[in-house]
Design a protein around this motif. Structure first.
Motif, PDB file in Angstrom:
ATOM      1  N   LYS A  51       0.835  -1.211   0.000  1.00 33.77           N
ATOM      2  CA  LYS A  51       0.000   0.000   0.000  1.00 33.77           C
ATOM      3  C   LYS A  51       0.866   1.256   0.000  1.00 33.77           C
ATOM      4  O   LYS A  51       0.585   2.205  -0.729  1.00 33.77           O
ATOM      5  CB  LYS A  51      -0.931   0.023   1.220  1.00 33.77           C
ATOM      6  N   VAL A  52       1.908   1.281   0.795  1.00 31.54           N
ATOM      7  CA  VAL A  52       2.754   2.466   0.919  1.00 31.54           C
ATOM      8  C   VAL A  52       3.687   2.648  -0.274  1.00 31.54           C
ATOM      9  O   VAL A  52       3.869   3.766  -0.757  1.00 31.54           O
ATOM     10  CB  VAL A  52       3.575   2.399   2.237  1.00 31.54           C
ATOM     11  N   SER A  53       4.245   1.570  -0.774  1.00 28.74           N
ATOM     12  CA  SER A  53       5.303   1.689  -1.784  1.00 28.74           C
ATOM     13  C   SER A  53       4.869   1.387  -3.218  1.00 28.74           C
ATOM     14  O   SER A  53       5.582   1.747  -4.142  1.00 28.74           O
ATOM     15  CB  SER A  53       6.463   0.761  -1.424  1.00 28.74           C
ATOM     16  N   CYS A  54       3.719   0.741  -3.400  1.00 27.61           N
ATOM     17  CA  CYS A  54       3.360   0.290  -4.747  1.00 27.61           C
ATOM     18  C   CYS A  54       1.995   0.773  -5.238  1.00 27.61           C
ATOM     19  O   CYS A  54       1.831   1.053  -6.428  1.00 27.61           O
ATOM     20  CB  CYS A  54       3.365  -1.236  -4.800  1.00 27.61           C
ATOM     21  N   TYR A  55       1.029   0.819  -4.345  1.00 24.22           N
ATOM     22  CA  TYR A  55      -0.357   1.033  -4.749  1.00 24.22           C
ATOM     23  C   TYR A  55      -0.627   2.390  -5.394  1.00 24.22           C
ATOM     24  O   TYR A  55      -1.561   2.518  -6.165  1.00 24.22           O
ATOM     25  CB  TYR A  55      -1.291   0.840  -3.556  1.00 24.22           C
ATOM     26  N   ASN A  56       0.161   3.395  -5.093  1.00 22.23           N
ATOM     27  CA  ASN A  56      -0.121   4.712  -5.661  1.00 22.23           C
ATOM     28  C   ASN A  56      -0.018   4.708  -7.183  1.00 22.23           C
ATOM     29  O   ASN A  56      -0.694   5.483  -7.845  1.00 22.23           O
ATOM     30  CB  ASN A  56       0.796   5.770  -5.061  1.00 22.23           C
ATOM     31  N   CYS A  57       0.809   3.852  -7.728  1.00 20.18           N
ATOM     32  CA  CYS A  57       0.947   3.752  -9.187  1.00 20.18           C
ATOM     33  C   CYS A  57       0.327   2.473  -9.734  1.00 20.18           C
ATOM     34  O   CYS A  57      -0.233   2.471 -10.822  1.00 20.18           O
ATOM     35  CB  CYS A  57       2.419   3.800  -9.586  1.00 20.18           C
ATOM     36  N   HIS A  58       0.433   1.385  -8.977  1.00 17.61           N
ATOM     37  CA  HIS A  58       0.028   0.070  -9.478  1.00 17.61           C
ATOM     38  C   HIS A  58      -1.331  -0.379  -8.950  1.00 17.61           C
ATOM     39  O   HIS A  58      -1.525  -1.573  -8.660  1.00 17.61           O
ATOM     40  CB  HIS A  58       1.094  -0.973  -9.114  1.00 17.61           C
ATOM     41  N   SER A  59      -2.263   0.544  -8.795  1.00 18.87           N
ATOM     42  CA  SER A  59      -3.632   0.179  -8.419  1.00 18.87           C
ATOM     43  C   SER A  59      -4.565   1.291  -8.888  1.00 18.87           C
ATOM     44  O   SER A  59      -4.116   2.341  -9.355  1.00 18.87           O
ATOM     45  CB  SER A  59      -3.764  -0.001  -6.898  1.00 18.87           C
ATOM     46  N   ASP A  80       3.072   8.071 -16.129  1.00 19.05           N
ATOM     47  CA  ASP A  80       3.647   7.044 -15.257  1.00 19.05           C
ATOM     48  C   ASP A  80       2.578   6.143 -14.653  1.00 19.05           C
ATOM     49  O   ASP A  80       2.751   4.920 -14.589  1.00 19.05           O
ATOM     50  CB  ASP A  80       4.485   7.692 -14.147  1.00 19.05           C
ATOM     51  N   VAL A  81       1.473   6.717 -14.197  1.00 23.12           N
ATOM     52  CA  VAL A  81       0.417   5.908 -13.587  1.00 23.12           C
ATOM     53  C   VAL A  81      -0.242   5.019 -14.639  1.00 23.12           C
ATOM     54  O   VAL A  81      -0.491   3.839 -14.393  1.00 23.12           O
ATOM     55  CB  VAL A  81      -0.625   6.790 -12.859  1.00 23.12           C
ATOM     56  N   ARG A  82      -0.502   5.562 -15.823  1.00 23.20           N
ATOM     57  CA  ARG A  82      -1.088   4.745 -16.891  1.00 23.20           C
ATOM     58  C   ARG A  82      -0.186   3.553 -17.226  1.00 23.20           C
ATOM     59  O   ARG A  82      -0.652   2.412 -17.306  1.00 23.20           O
ATOM     60  CB  ARG A  82      -1.299   5.599 -18.153  1.00 23.20           C
ATOM     61  N   GLU A  83       1.103   3.821 -17.414  1.00 21.63           N
ATOM     62  CA  GLU A  83       2.041   2.743 -17.741  1.00 21.63           C
ATOM     63  C   GLU A  83       2.163   1.730 -16.610  1.00 21.63           C
ATOM     64  O   GLU A  83       2.241   0.527 -16.849  1.00 21.63           O
ATOM     65  CB  GLU A  83       3.410   3.324 -18.092  1.00 21.63           C
ATOM     66  N   ALA A  84       2.183   2.214 -15.372  1.00 25.37           N
ATOM     67  CA  ALA A  84       2.302   1.311 -14.219  1.00 25.37           C
ATOM     68  C   ALA A  84       1.088   0.398 -14.121  1.00 25.37           C
ATOM     69  O   ALA A  84       1.219  -0.813 -13.896  1.00 25.37           O
ATOM     70  CB  ALA A  84       2.462   2.122 -12.935  1.00 25.37           C
ATOM     71  N   GLU A  86      -0.881  -0.490 -16.549  1.00 22.56           N
ATOM     72  CA  GLU A  86      -0.863  -1.435 -17.669  1.00 22.56           C
ATOM     73  C   GLU A  86       0.070  -2.609 -17.369  1.00 22.56           C
ATOM     74  O   GLU A  86      -0.228  -3.744 -17.716  1.00 22.56           O
ATOM     75  CB  GLU A  86      -0.416  -0.733 -18.952  1.00 22.56           C
ATOM     76  N   GLU A  87       1.170  -2.328 -16.720  1.00 17.54           N
ATOM     77  CA  GLU A  87       2.158  -3.360 -16.400  1.00 17.54           C
ATOM     78  C   GLU A  87       1.660  -4.273 -15.279  1.00 17.54           C
ATOM     79  O   GLU A  87       1.789  -5.496 -15.348  1.00 17.54           O
ATOM     80  CB  GLU A  87       3.482  -2.709 -15.998  1.00 17.54           C
ATOM     81  N   LEU A  88       1.105  -3.681 -14.237  1.00 11.55           N
ATOM     82  CA  LEU A  88       0.612  -4.421 -13.070  1.00 11.55           C
ATOM     83  C   LEU A  88      -0.399  -3.549 -12.339  1.00 11.55           C
ATOM     84  O   LEU A  88      -0.065  -2.446 -11.916  1.00 11.55           O
ATOM     85  CB  LEU A  88       1.765  -4.765 -12.116  1.00 11.55           C
ATOM     86  N   ASN A  89      -1.605  -4.064 -12.211  1.00 12.94           N
ATOM     87  CA  ASN A  89      -2.632  -3.341 -11.473  1.00 12.94           C
ATOM     88  C   ASN A  89      -3.162  -4.262 -10.377  1.00 12.94           C
ATOM     89  O   ASN A  89      -3.913  -5.200 -10.645  1.00 12.94           O
ATOM     90  CB  ASN A  89      -3.762  -2.886 -12.403  1.00 12.94           C
ATOM     91  N   PHE A  90      -2.744  -3.984  -9.151  1.00 16.71           N
ATOM     92  CA  PHE A  90      -3.158  -4.824  -8.024  1.00 16.71           C
ATOM     93  C   PHE A  90      -4.675  -4.836  -7.854  1.00 16.71           C
ATOM     94  O   PHE A  90      -5.229  -5.793  -7.331  1.00 16.71           O
ATOM     95  CB  PHE A  90      -2.504  -4.343  -6.722  1.00 16.71           C
ATOM     96  N   SER A  91      -5.346  -3.790  -8.294  1.00 18.20           N
ATOM     97  CA  SER A  91      -6.808  -3.725  -8.184  1.00 18.20           C
ATOM     98  C   SER A  91      -7.495  -4.737  -9.088  1.00 18.20           C
ATOM     99  O   SER A  91      -8.657  -5.071  -8.872  1.00 18.20           O
ATOM    100  CB  SER A  91      -7.304  -2.320  -8.528  1.00 18.20           C
ATOM    101  N   ASN A  92      -6.801  -5.230 -10.094  1.00 14.52           N
ATOM    102  CA  ASN A  92      -7.366  -6.202 -11.037  1.00 14.52           C
ATOM    103  C   ASN A  92      -6.765  -7.594 -10.860  1.00 14.52           C
ATOM    104  O   ASN A  92      -6.863  -8.427 -11.757  1.00 14.52           O
ATOM    105  CB  ASN A  92      -7.120  -5.729 -12.482  1.00 14.52           C
ATOM    106  N   TRP A  93      -6.140  -7.850  -9.740  1.00 12.12           N
ATOM    107  CA  TRP A  93      -5.394  -9.086  -9.520  1.00 12.12           C
ATOM    108  C   TRP A  93      -6.201 -10.335  -9.852  1.00 12.12           C
ATOM    109  O   TRP A  93      -5.717 -11.250 -10.518  1.00 12.12           O
ATOM    110  CB  TRP A  93      -4.891  -9.146  -8.081  1.00 12.12           C
TER     111      TRP A  93
END
Length: 162
Positions: A51-59, A80-84, A86-93
């Motif tokens: 949540k602290v280190s990844c979710y801001n871009c990858h969710s 950056d957020v769009r690309e992140a 696309e690469e990995l979205n924890f919200s769509n796991w």
């Protein structure tokens, strides 16, 4: 001296003008039933780190700071957020199939271990998101352990469908 005022005035006008260039930040969605953390395969300790280190871009739960609304930095944040995502979205796991999950977990392990994630440009401003060696190793170990869990779940799904 007068030349300096013209340059300063021109720069100010240019800064104001670029504020009108359209830029859409990726949407924020707080209700994500397919989220990784809701899947039950993430311990609380790891959940907090992600949540602290990844979710801001990858969710889908991005918290945009003030500079996200000011050009030209807004353009970089949106990109950056769009690309992140696309690469990995924890919200769509939960929408990823087994192979995608394994690839994502492997990428997490490699990128975090090599200190490529979170990005240095991000942690320069968001210092609290920088991972120390212990935190980094916790995420790497979790990703590698979770690969086994994903394979086991995949085998169970195959057995149920036969």
């Amino acid at each position: 001296m007068q030349r300096r005022y013209w340059l300063l005035g021109g720069s100010a006008l240019l800064f104001l003008a670029i504020q009108f260039v359209p830029n859409e930040l990726p949407p924020v969605v707080m209700n994500n039933p397919d989220d990784l953390i809701q899947s039950g395969i993430v311990r609380e300790e790891i959940s907090s780190l992600l949540k602290v280190s990844c979710y801001n871009c990858h969710s889908n739960e991005t918290e945009y700071p003030w500079y996200s609304y000011v050009a030209p930095s807004s353009w970089l944040v949106a990109k950056d957020v769009r690309e992140a995502r696309e690469e990995l979205n924890f919200s769509n796991w939960q929408t990823y199939d087994m192979m995608e999950k394994l690839e994502k977990l492997d990428d997490i392990s490699i990128e975090v271990d090599a200190e490529k994630m979170p990005l240095g440009i991000y942690t320069l401003i968001h210092t609290w998101a920088k991972l120390d060696e212990t935190q980094r190793q916790l995420i790497v170990d979790w990703a590698e352990e979770t690969m086994d869990v994903v394979v086991e779940e995949g085998e169970e799904d195959v057995g149920e469908n036969e």
